[in-house]
Design an enzyme around this catalytic site. Sequence first.
Site, short mmCIF file in Angstrom:
data_model
loop_
_atom_site.label_atom_id
_atom_site.label_comp_id
_atom_site.label_asym_id
_atom_site.label_seq_id
_atom_site.Cartn_x
_atom_site.Cartn_y
_atom_site.Cartn_z
N GLY A 1 16.83 56.79 42.27
CA GLY A 1 17.47 56.31 41.05
C GLY A 1 17.84 57.45 40.11
CG HIS B 1 23.10 62.82 39.88
ND1 HIS B 1 23.58 63.20 41.12
CD2 HIS B 1 21.79 63.14 39.88
CE1 HIS B 1 22.62 63.77 41.82
NE2 HIS B 1 21.51 63.73 41.09
CD GLU B 2 30.41 60.68 40.14
OE1 GLU B 2 30.91 60.73 41.28
OE2 GLU B 2 30.44 59.65 39.43
CG HIS C 1 21.83 59.95 43.44
ND1 HIS C 1 21.57 60.25 42.12
CD2 HIS C 1 20.71 60.32 44.14
CE1 HIS C 1 20.35 60.77 42.01
NE2 HIS C 1 19.82 60.83 43.21
CD GLN D 1 9.80 61.46 47.41
OE1 GLN D 1 9.97 60.51 48.17
NE2 GLN D 1 10.78 62.29 47.09
CD GLN E 1 23.31 71.77 53.01
OE1 GLN E 1 23.22 71.01 53.97
NE2 GLN E 1 22.96 73.05 53.07
CG ASP F 1 16.85 67.17 47.76
OD1 ASP F 1 15.90 67.56 47.07
OD2 ASP F 1 17.80 66.49 47.28
CB VAL G 1 28.03 66.43 43.83
CG1 VAL G 1 28.95 66.22 42.63
CG2 VAL G 1 28.54 65.65 45.04
CB SER H 1 17.31 62.68 38.87
OG SER H 1 18.10 62.01 39.81
#
Length: 287
Positions: free
Chosen positions: A39, A42-43, A45, A69, A156, A158, A184, A194
């Site tokens: 959640g 942003h662009e 996601h 995590q 990419q 992560d 992005v 985020s």
Amino acid sequence: MAEITARSLQVLTRGEQIRSAVLAARNAGETVGFVPTMGALHEGHLSLVDAAAAECDRVAASIFVNPTQFGPHEDFAKYPRDLQRDLTLLRQRGCDWAFTPEPAEMYPPGFSTSIDVGPTAAPWEGAARPGHFAGVATVVHKLLQLVPAHCAYFGQKDYQQTLVVRRMAADLNLPVEIRVCPIVRDADGLALSSRNVYLSADERRRALALSQSLKLAESLVRAGETDVAVLRKRMLAHIASVGGVAVEYIAFLPEDAVVETTRIDGPVVVAIAARVGGTRLIDNWRI
Ligand code: AMP
């Protein structure tokens, strides 16, 4: 006038609901793409949602801030959450299903299974964040059980996570294609995250040192530099000149590997992790 697609978005909180919806689509001959997220969309996601919508008939996204995590001293409690805004964005981008489980749906009492992906998950992010990749691998596996999609989309951004997820999917024979989409960035080069909302204006300016140092490494390699020690030194010098950025690691990784190279003799991914104020940021660049 720009047209905003407003497909109807179904919001589902129970595993069995999303699983039957996806299986019904599959049985009707439709292909399904799945975008797992935590959640605060942003662009970055949404580029994954776009990629899924371009390649598949139906798109599912999950919004779940996965407690397992996060380390005990990490930002789980304060991680940004804005479900209504996220759902509006997913609706605008033509997503069909949002799976928004409560923690108890994903981790019922007595839950004790964990997936250890081994050496791929050990260094770099794995070393800096003990238990992180076990949490990621386990939740991605669980989500793929509940959302049996044809393709699952990851960023990419992560980079090591994409290696961990690919390894887990291959090793455990998951019948899903793992797709990795480009990073992005904001216009000034900062990779969208985020966690960028934690940055003050001054920290955000300093955070540009990450992408700038990655671009510097690329230009040095293009100019013929192949010695990783030299490249790292130049990157660290640039970051030090900006100030206020504490580097955790800079890793030069041959494509699909997590063991660092000392010399550039083929494609590499340069991965960096650093703290800017209290915020931990990661970025990487393929050279
Ligand atoms: P997260 O919500 O941070 O777990 O991220 C969900 C997915 O979005 C992961 O596959 C991330 O790699 C991906 N993602 C996050 N930021 C970006 C970005 N700036 N560009 C592309 N993908 C991203």
